[in-house]
Design a protein around this motif. Sequence first.
Motif, mmCIF file in Angstrom:
data_model
loop_
_atom_site.group_PDB
_atom_site.id
_atom_site.type_symbol
_atom_site.label_atom_id
_atom_site.label_comp_id
_atom_site.label_asym_id
_atom_site.label_seq_id
_atom_site.Cartn_x
_atom_site.Cartn_y
_atom_site.Cartn_z
ATOM 1 N N VAL A 133 0.848 -1.198 0.000
ATOM 2 C CA VAL A 133 0.000 0.000 0.000
ATOM 3 C C VAL A 133 0.882 1.247 0.000
ATOM 4 O O VAL A 133 0.638 2.201 -0.746
ATOM 5 C CB VAL A 133 -0.956 -0.009 1.210
ATOM 6 C CG1 VAL A 133 -1.687 1.324 1.332
ATOM 7 C CG2 VAL A 133 -1.958 -1.153 1.082
ATOM 8 N N ALA B 31 -3.996 2.836 -9.087
ATOM 9 C CA ALA B 31 -4.905 3.519 -8.164
ATOM 10 C C ALA B 31 -5.979 2.559 -7.651
ATOM 11 O O ALA B 31 -6.285 2.523 -6.446
ATOM 12 C CB ALA B 31 -5.532 4.726 -8.851
ATOM 13 N N LEU B 32 -6.552 1.766 -8.562
ATOM 14 C CA LEU B 32 -7.573 0.801 -8.154
ATOM 15 C C LEU B 32 -6.975 -0.274 -7.260
ATOM 16 O O LEU B 32 -7.553 -0.633 -6.216
ATOM 17 C CB LEU B 32 -8.205 0.157 -9.393
ATOM 18 C CG LEU B 32 -9.190 -0.996 -9.115
ATOM 19 C CD1 LEU B 32 -10.346 -0.527 -8.255
ATOM 20 C CD2 LEU B 32 -9.684 -1.593 -10.429
ATOM 21 N N LYS C 221 -4.360 -0.103 -5.343
ATOM 22 C CA LYS C 221 -4.068 0.456 -4.019
ATOM 23 C C LYS C 221 -5.326 0.429 -3.149
ATOM 24 O O LYS C 221 -5.265 0.116 -1.952
ATOM 25 C CB LYS C 221 -3.535 1.882 -4.130
ATOM 26 C CG LYS C 221 -3.232 2.531 -2.771
ATOM 27 C CD LYS C 221 -2.640 3.910 -2.943
ATOM 28 C CE LYS C 221 -2.333 4.551 -1.588
ATOM 29 N NZ LYS C 221 -3.568 4.966 -0.895
ATOM 30 N N GLN C 222 -6.469 0.742 -3.738
ATOM 31 C CA GLN C 222 -7.716 0.682 -2.981
ATOM 32 C C GLN C 222 -8.027 -0.741 -2.534
ATOM 33 O O GLN C 222 -8.490 -0.966 -1.399
ATOM 34 C CB GLN C 222 -8.869 1.225 -3.822
ATOM 35 C CG GLN C 222 -8.798 2.726 -4.081
ATOM 36 C CD GLN C 222 -9.985 3.217 -4.880
ATOM 37 O OE1 GLN C 222 -10.781 2.431 -5.385
ATOM 38 N NE2 GLN C 222 -10.119 4.522 -4.996
ATOM 39 N N SER D 186 -5.675 -1.666 0.171
ATOM 40 C CA SER D 186 -6.072 -0.889 1.351
ATOM 41 C C SER D 186 -7.283 -1.495 2.029
ATOM 42 O O SER D 186 -7.490 -1.319 3.231
ATOM 43 C CB SER D 186 -6.372 0.565 0.954
ATOM 44 O OG SER D 186 -5.211 1.219 0.495
ATOM 45 N N GLY D 187 -8.102 -2.234 1.247
ATOM 46 C CA GLY D 187 -9.224 -2.943 1.841
ATOM 47 C C GLY D 187 -8.784 -3.930 2.897
ATOM 48 O O GLY D 187 -9.488 -4.162 3.881
#
Length: 310
Positions: free
Chosen positions: A249, A277-278, A280-281, A284-285
């Motif tokens: 992350v 970007a996607l 990383k999300q 991050s979940g």
Amino acid sequence: METPYPIPITPSHTRIGWIGIGIMGSAMAARILDAGYSVVVYARNPSKAQALLAQGAHLASSPQELAERSDVVFSIVGNSQDVRSLVLGPAGVLSGLKPGGVAVDMTSSHPALAREIFTAARAKECWSVDAPVSGADVGAREGRLAIFAGGDGGVVAWLMPLFKIMGKVTHMGDSGCGQSCKIANQITGGANLVGLSEGLVFAERAGLNLGQFLEAIKDGAGGSRVMELFGKKMIEDDFRPTGFVEYIVKDLGMGLDVVEENEEDDRGRVVVLPGAALNKQLFSGMLANGDGKLGIHGVITVIKRLNGKS
């Protein structure tokens, strides 16, 4: 010595300092010790150094003291803030390193910080190399890491006897280029992990045997080193870390930060990284779910949750 070039690196006269004894760093330092080098270590929690001390390493009370006792100092720590404090701080590595000494940062850190450290090192007649790695804990233990080096080519070549103990090094260019290569590696590897996760979830939903699925695709376009390292573990829900998800992350975030900081070139072009970007999300979940200390391959748990599976 004025530069590191005149005196070759050998176990008999090259003193090694090591900062960072986590999953990766402890295995890498152990290999240096096994090769016969004198190693002094610094650890914020000295109890974590016991295995290396039993193997023959010595303990320093600060990064400055460690550098005073070393010709080459390696660091592999958590993030850019740690690197800044340990290398550039008032009792940091550069405050103790003698002229001609070399600081090698193997942390996944920001390219701009690598360039800042290089400038500060040269002002003290020392050298620095940014040399982040890829290959997980098995690569660290077996000396098969991919090492991405940025800095003076002569210094990187001089360090080769040490790099060869840990893996294969590629000189990527000037200071900061090693870190840029690592970020690009993480962007690529992260995408592979997300793709593998989605492939496994789809295959399971389709009723396929997941072990057979991996065997079937391994030599095709869907096969990858990521699959070799993590595919079986993902099937078995074995998410013990070879590197914490919080680090990828961080790395993807640095890549997106670099893109945001860069201005348009003379043709008005900027870099756009929608996949990073996607992804990383998605990684991050895992943090949001309280799984930040699991391995990066645990991203499949996020894909499963999105599909209604716990």
